[in-house]
Write a protein that holds these residues in place. Structure first.
Motif, PDB file in Angstrom:
ATOM      1  N   VAL A 101       0.844  -1.194   0.000  1.00 30.72           N
ATOM      2  CA  VAL A 101       0.000   0.000   0.000  1.00 30.72           C
ATOM      3  C   VAL A 101       0.880   1.245   0.000  1.00 30.72           C
ATOM      4  O   VAL A 101       1.841   1.338   0.754  1.00 30.72           O
ATOM      5  CB  VAL A 101      -0.935   0.020   1.237  1.00 30.72           C
ATOM      6  CG1 VAL A 101      -1.768   1.297   1.249  1.00 30.72           C
ATOM      7  CG2 VAL A 101      -1.828  -1.211   1.244  1.00 30.72           C
ATOM      8  N   GLU A 102       0.532   2.178  -0.872  1.00 29.23           N
ATOM      9  CA  GLU A 102       1.260   3.443  -0.970  1.00 29.23           C
ATOM     10  C   GLU A 102       0.254   4.591  -0.921  1.00 29.23           C
ATOM     11  O   GLU A 102      -0.788   4.534  -1.600  1.00 29.23           O
ATOM     12  CB  GLU A 102       2.054   3.487  -2.274  1.00 29.23           C
ATOM     13  CG  GLU A 102       2.745   4.803  -2.557  1.00 29.23           C
ATOM     14  CD  GLU A 102       3.396   4.819  -3.926  1.00 29.23           C
ATOM     15  OE1 GLU A 102       3.692   5.926  -4.422  1.00 29.23           O
ATOM     16  OE2 GLU A 102       3.592   3.730  -4.518  1.00 29.23           O
ATOM     17  N   GLN A 199      -3.335  -4.004  -9.706  1.00 30.61           N
ATOM     18  CA  GLN A 199      -3.301  -2.790  -8.894  1.00 30.61           C
ATOM     19  C   GLN A 199      -4.706  -2.288  -8.618  1.00 30.61           C
ATOM     20  O   GLN A 199      -5.628  -2.507  -9.410  1.00 30.61           O
ATOM     21  CB  GLN A 199      -2.522  -1.675  -9.603  1.00 30.61           C
ATOM     22  CG  GLN A 199      -1.023  -1.795  -9.538  1.00 30.61           C
ATOM     23  CD  GLN A 199      -0.353  -0.562 -10.124  1.00 30.61           C
ATOM     24  OE1 GLN A 199      -0.840   0.026 -11.085  1.00 30.61           O
ATOM     25  NE2 GLN A 199       0.764  -0.158  -9.549  1.00 30.61           N
ATOM     26  N   LEU A 214      -5.145   5.572  -1.847  1.00 24.29           N
ATOM     27  CA  LEU A 214      -4.262   4.473  -1.505  1.00 24.29           C
ATOM     28  C   LEU A 214      -4.033   3.630  -2.750  1.00 24.29           C
ATOM     29  O   LEU A 214      -4.995   3.162  -3.376  1.00 24.29           O
ATOM     30  CB  LEU A 214      -4.870   3.604  -0.400  1.00 24.29           C
ATOM     31  CG  LEU A 214      -5.089   4.259   0.961  1.00 24.29           C
ATOM     32  CD1 LEU A 214      -5.720   3.251   1.918  1.00 24.29           C
ATOM     33  CD2 LEU A 214      -3.781   4.782   1.526  1.00 24.29           C
ATOM     34  N   VAL A 216      -2.887   0.233  -4.119  1.00 25.41           N
ATOM     35  CA  VAL A 216      -2.766  -1.124  -3.590  1.00 25.41           C
ATOM     36  C   VAL A 216      -2.245  -2.041  -4.680  1.00 25.41           C
ATOM     37  O   VAL A 216      -2.818  -2.111  -5.772  1.00 25.41           O
ATOM     38  CB  VAL A 216      -4.124  -1.641  -3.077  1.00 25.41           C
ATOM     39  CG1 VAL A 216      -3.977  -3.041  -2.491  1.00 25.41           C
ATOM     40  CG2 VAL A 216      -4.704  -0.681  -2.048  1.00 25.41           C
TER      41      VAL A 216
END
Length: 312
Positions: A101-102, A199, A214, A216
């Motif tokens: 997660v970014e 993604q 987010l 993912v």
């Protein structure tokens, strides 16, 4: 200054081998003894030249290079598939979820992430579309259209509450892009975009002009998001293609199907009239006709019954 890259190096050729092949293409057959034996052996093995009667000659470039490009593309595809599979395994290992997660901050950055997902999609893009919106179009730069040109399918569920809040023109965004299959639901749990099974982007925007999301990547969380989308898709009401007025055996037109979809999304009578280009009186009469055809007494029952009978 250094030498410019040799394009044929992508086929595994050295500069000397590429030069020999180019010379044969331009000048025709050469006696084999006039060409370095090692170069000849490697070009023959690569399928770029042929030996014949003591001569060597170039295989026509359109045939040889297209075949080589196809082989390289297959290698790239295999490498990409392997990389994605290994990346998913890596993220599923103990502690790997921290890297799955970014956080993406800012409207421009969120839209850039969504656009990149569309550009890299191979098979399908899936979306749960709800407000608040911070961009006039679903994706900038014709990213969706370019993906569809490559054969990528688009399946999008739009939230009726967000369309209603968007005003009279809110419905204009639903299913307008060629090739998009759209459905509507009264309420959606989140804003979500999924690229293949690789993604996901969860929208966390808190208001117009502000955005956070987010990103993912392959993980159990992504698997859960894909399952969430499919459940919302099954529960949503299909939006028919616009423009057709063909009637089925029950006298239902495509405009009627769109009307039912708008009712199910919770749009107001004013919004429905504007989008269908009919007067409020005509709208009320058509709703009464549909209720009579489907034998229901309320607008809610109208949407449910139309869905059960496969009319939308």
């Amino acid at each position: 200054m250094g030498q410019s890259p040799e394009p044929l190096a992508t086929l595994g050729l050295t500069r000397a081998e590429a030069s020999a092949y180019r010379d044969l293409v331009r000048t025709g057959p050469h006696p084999e003894e006039q060409v370095d034996a090692g170069v000849v052996d490697r070009l023959v093995a690569a399928g770029l030249i042929l030996r014949r009667d003591g001569l060597v000659d170039a295989v026509p470039p359109g045939e040889a290079l297209h075949h080589g490009a196809a082989l390289r593309q297959r290698e790239v595809d295999r490498l990409r598939t392997t990389a994605e599979s290994l990346a998913a395994d890596y993220r599923r290992r103990p502690g790997g979820g921290r890297e799955a997660v970014e956080v993406v901050e800012g409207p421009r950055q969120v839209m850039a992430a969504a656009t990149q997902m569309a550009e890299r999609a191979d098979t399908v893009m899936r979306g749960l579309d709800r407000g608040p919106y911070f961009h006039a179009d679903p994706l900038p730069g014709q990213a969706q259209q370019r993906a569809q040109t490559r054969g990528v399918q688009w399946r999008v569920v739009y939230e009726g509450a967000s369309l209603r809040e968007a005003g009279p023109d809110g419905w204009a965004m639903v299913g307008r892009t060629e090739g998009e299959v759209a459905r509507v639901s009264a309420r959606l749990p989140m804003k979500l975009l999924l690229c293949d099974d690789v993604q996901g982007l969860i929208g966390l925007s808190t208001g117009p002009g502000r955005g956070e999301a987010l990103l993912v990547r392959g993980s159990l969380l992504l698997d859960a998001l894909i399952e969430l989308f499919e459940r919302e898709w099954e529960a949503a009401i299909p939006v028919p293609h616009r423009g057709s007025e063909l009637r089925d055996a029950d006298g239902i037109t495509e405009q009627d199907r769109e009307l039912v979809a708008m009712l199910s999304a919770g749009l107001t009578d004013g919004q429905i009239s504007k989008n269908l280009g009919i007067s409020p009186r005509t709208l009320h009469r058509r709703i009464a006709d549909l209720q009579r055809v489907l034998r229901v007494e309320s607008r809610f029952q109208l949407g449910v019954q139309a869905s059960r009978q496969g009319l939308v």
